[in-house]
Motif scaffolding. Structure first.
Motif, PDB file in Angstrom:
ATOM      1  N   ASP A  59      30.331  33.225  90.559  1.00  0.00           N
ATOM      2  CA  ASP A  59      29.522  32.140  91.100  1.00  0.00           C
ATOM      3  C   ASP A  59      28.216  32.622  91.745  1.00  0.00           C
ATOM      4  OD1 ASP A  59      31.353  30.145  90.350  1.00  0.00           O
ATOM      5  OD2 ASP A  59      32.598  30.613  92.096  1.00  0.00           O
ATOM      6  N   VAL A  60      27.885  33.891  91.614  1.00  0.00           N
ATOM      7  CA  VAL A  60      26.681  34.442  92.228  1.00  0.00           C
ATOM      8  C   VAL A  60      25.488  34.252  91.300  1.00  0.00           C
ATOM      9  CG1 VAL A  60      25.606  36.566  93.095  1.00  0.00           C
ATOM     10  CG2 VAL A  60      28.023  36.129  93.535  1.00  0.00           C
ATOM     11  N   THR A  61      24.396  33.751  91.851  1.00  0.00           N
ATOM     12  CA  THR A  61      23.163  33.587  91.072  1.00  0.00           C
ATOM     13  C   THR A  61      22.336  34.871  91.174  1.00  0.00           C
ATOM     14  OG1 THR A  61      21.819  32.764  92.892  1.00  0.00           O
ATOM     15  CG2 THR A  61      23.129  31.134  91.651  1.00  0.00           C
ATOM     16  N   PRO A  62      21.392  35.075  90.278  1.00  0.00           N
ATOM     17  CA  PRO A  62      20.515  36.238  90.416  1.00  0.00           C
ATOM     18  C   PRO A  62      19.799  36.274  91.774  1.00  0.00           C
ATOM     19  CG  PRO A  62      20.339  35.370  88.209  1.00  0.00           C
ATOM     20  CD  PRO A  62      21.181  34.385  88.996  1.00  0.00           C
ATOM     21  N   ASN A  63      19.341  35.137  92.274  1.00  0.00           N
ATOM     22  CA  ASN A  63      18.690  35.129  93.592  1.00  0.00           C
ATOM     23  C   ASN A  63      19.644  35.566  94.698  1.00  0.00           C
ATOM     24  OD1 ASN A  63      15.955  34.486  93.201  1.00  0.00           O
ATOM     25  ND2 ASN A  63      16.429  32.323  92.948  1.00  0.00           N
ATOM     26  N   GLN A  64      20.880  35.115  94.631  1.00  0.00           N
ATOM     27  CA  GLN A  64      21.864  35.532  95.632  1.00  0.00           C
ATOM     28  C   GLN A  64      22.141  37.033  95.527  1.00  0.00           C
ATOM     29  OE1 GLN A  64      24.855  32.700  94.394  1.00  0.00           O
ATOM     30  NE2 GLN A  64      24.641  31.540  96.304  1.00  0.00           N
TER      31      GLN A  64
END
Length: 186
Positions: free
Chosen positions: A111-116
């Motif tokens: 569930d991790v986005t590139p921004n995160q």
């Protein structure tokens, strides 16, 4: 329109005649093991005797590999250059599970986005990466690493080269002394 001028600092340490090139995927546990030995190798072999070059080897089965590699190369464009990039690599190495999927395909990082992921790496390393990550033509540096590896027949990490020759019998599990003995003057 003003073009942004940037320079990626080569990930090279030492100034010796013997060249030890290490192809690493930053989230790979074996690459992490190799990365963690490089400072000791430079000290043991002598920075006037060897040159160590890290070549980043992004691998698709490490699903955030591209984002992490871009972060490291982005860090090399910042103040401190290669030392800043090394700090980011060390943060990935110290917190590898925060940048990798469980068995390459699942787990909490789904569930991790590139921004995160970038924010997470900024937190662990203390290096502000977002602006440098967004350099439009940073791709040319990433492509250089990929092309160089392919030209040398390298497909996995870690892979080691001494003076331009792949060393299939070297491994991240070897003692630093074994690496140093292979790099001693011929």
């Amino acid at each position: 329109m003003t073009a942004t001028v940037w320079r990626a600092d080569p990930l090279v340490w030492g100034s010796g005649a013997r060249m030890f090139e290490v192809f690493l995927e930053p989230t790979c546990p074996y690459s992490v093991r190799a990365f963690n030995k490089l400072d000791e190798l430079l000290t043991l072999a002598g920075e006037n005797n060897i040159t160590i070059a890290i070549r980043l080897q992004s691998q698709p089965w490490h699903l955030y590999s591209g984002v992490v590699v871009r972060c490291i190369l982005a860090a090399s464009t910042l103040e401190g250059g290669k030392e800043t990039a090394k700090k980011v690599m060390a943060a990935v190495a110290a917190h590898r599970e925060a940048f990798e999927f469980t068995r390459h395909a699942g787990g909490p990082n789904m569930d991790v986005t590139p921004n995160q992921l970038i924010e997470r790496l900024e937190g662990f390393s203390g290096v502000p990466l977002k602006e440098a990550f967004a350099i439009p033509d940073l791709d040319r540096e990433i492509k250089w690493h990929c092309k160089y590896a392919r030209q040398n027949g390298i497909h996995v990490s870690p892979t080691f080269m001494i003076d331009g020759l792949v060393q299939p019998d070297l491994s991240s599990g070897d003692a630093v002394e074994a690496w140093a003995s292979r790099l001693s003057p011929a």
